[in-house]
Write a protein that holds these residues in place. Sequence first.
Motif, PDB file in Angstrom:
ATOM      1  N   TRP A 123      -3.165   1.187  -2.216  1.00  0.00           N
ATOM      2  CA  TRP A 123      -2.789  -0.100  -1.353  1.00  0.00           C
ATOM      3  C   TRP A 123      -3.201  -0.801  -3.400  1.00  0.00           C
ATOM      4  N   LEU A 124      -1.485  -1.450  -3.821  1.00  0.00           N
ATOM      5  CA  LEU A 124      -1.256  -1.673  -4.934  1.00  0.00           C
ATOM      6  C   LEU A 124      -1.649  -3.476  -4.830  1.00  0.00           C
ATOM      7  N   SER A 128       8.097   2.146  -9.778  1.00  0.00           N
ATOM      8  CA  SER A 128       7.184   0.488  -9.597  1.00  0.00           C
ATOM      9  C   SER A 128       6.117   0.262  -8.569  1.00  0.00           C
ATOM     10  N   PRO A 129       5.264  -0.189  -9.256  1.00  0.00           N
ATOM     11  CA  PRO A 129       4.561  -0.972  -7.852  1.00  0.00           C
ATOM     12  C   PRO A 129       4.934  -2.322  -7.486  1.00  0.00           C
ATOM     13  N   ASP A 130       5.630  -3.149  -8.277  1.00  0.00           N
ATOM     14  CA  ASP A 130       6.045  -3.954  -7.523  1.00  0.00           C
ATOM     15  C   ASP A 130       7.029  -3.563  -5.749  1.00  0.00           C
ATOM     16  N   PRO A 141       3.865  -2.336  -1.499  1.00  0.00           N
ATOM     17  CA  PRO A 141       2.728  -1.072  -2.555  1.00  0.00           C
ATOM     18  C   PRO A 141       2.395  -0.018  -2.497  1.00  0.00           C
ATOM     19  N   ILE A 142       2.319   0.927  -1.761  1.00  0.00           N
ATOM     20  CA  ILE A 142       1.625   1.860  -2.096  1.00  0.00           C
ATOM     21  C   ILE A 142       1.594   2.740  -3.182  1.00  0.00           C
ATOM     22  N   ILE A 170      -6.077  -0.302 -10.884  1.00  0.00           N
ATOM     23  CA  ILE A 170      -7.052  -1.426 -11.697  1.00  0.00           C
ATOM     24  C   ILE A 170      -8.526  -1.248 -11.257  1.00  0.00           C
ATOM     25  N   ASP A 171      -9.188  -1.761 -11.650  1.00  0.00           N
ATOM     26  CA  ASP A 171     -10.467  -2.018 -10.483  1.00  0.00           C
ATOM     27  C   ASP A 171     -10.679  -2.256  -9.611  1.00  0.00           C
ATOM     28  N   ASN A 172     -11.666  -1.760  -8.407  1.00  0.00           N
ATOM     29  CA  ASN A 172     -11.224  -2.624  -7.422  1.00  0.00           C
ATOM     30  C   ASN A 172      -9.785  -2.248  -6.399  1.00  0.00           C
ATOM     31  N   THR A 173      -8.943  -1.300  -6.959  1.00  0.00           N
ATOM     32  CA  THR A 173      -7.557  -1.125  -5.657  1.00  0.00           C
ATOM     33  C   THR A 173      -8.347  -0.737  -4.916  1.00  0.00           C
ATOM     34  N   PRO A 174      -8.036  -1.388  -3.613  1.00  0.00           N
ATOM     35  CA  PRO A 174      -8.595   0.141  -2.137  1.00  0.00           C
ATOM     36  C   PRO A 174      -7.249   1.158  -2.394  1.00  0.00           C
ATOM     37  N   ILE A 175      -8.557   1.951  -1.391  1.00  0.00           N
ATOM     38  CA  ILE A 175      -7.795   3.317  -1.407  1.00  0.00           C
ATOM     39  C   ILE A 175      -7.017   3.238   0.097  1.00  0.00           C
ATOM     40  N   ILE A 176      -6.342   4.416   0.693  1.00  0.00           N
ATOM     41  CA  ILE A 176      -6.263   3.987   1.850  1.00  0.00           C
ATOM     42  C   ILE A 176      -6.097   5.098   2.160  1.00  0.00           C
ATOM     43  N   ASP A 177      -5.524   6.399   1.836  1.00  0.00           N
ATOM     44  CA  ASP A 177      -5.840   8.023   2.133  1.00  0.00           C
ATOM     45  C   ASP A 177      -6.426   8.601   1.368  1.00  0.00           C
TER      46      ASP A 177
END
Length: 130
Positions: A58-59, A87-89, A93-94, A118-125
């Motif tokens: 999740w960007l 683009s991440p935007d 923003p997956i 980047i550091d601390n980006t959440p992972i969804i799968d």
Amino acid sequence: MKQNIKYIGMVHSSLKSIEECPLQESENAPKATIEVFPEFQEATKDLKVGDQILLFTWLHKADREILSCKPRNDESAALTGIFSTRSPDRPNPIGIHSTKILSISNNGTIEVSRLEVIDNTPIIDIKPIL
């Protein structure tokens, strides 16, 4: 029916800002560590060193209002609809990242090759590449 995305983990990376990130993992992205949260660690039991995986993130720093951009930040490029770019935007923003498992520890951490987030980006799968 509304469903919420559950974050299953977090990326730990040497990349600390969006400006530091390569545009693709194949463009000198560094290794990173994936922290899988305790309640999801059982789901990793069959992953193995050497496995190629797709990591979905999740960007969280993305601009969700952007609907068009200039691909690869090229100011001479034509304005392009966001769904035709990487683009991440974007509205949702997956991030999808192809990477390889380098090591797996018993405490829920997985070291992966080349990850451009980047550091601390959440992972969804996490999904295997079949």
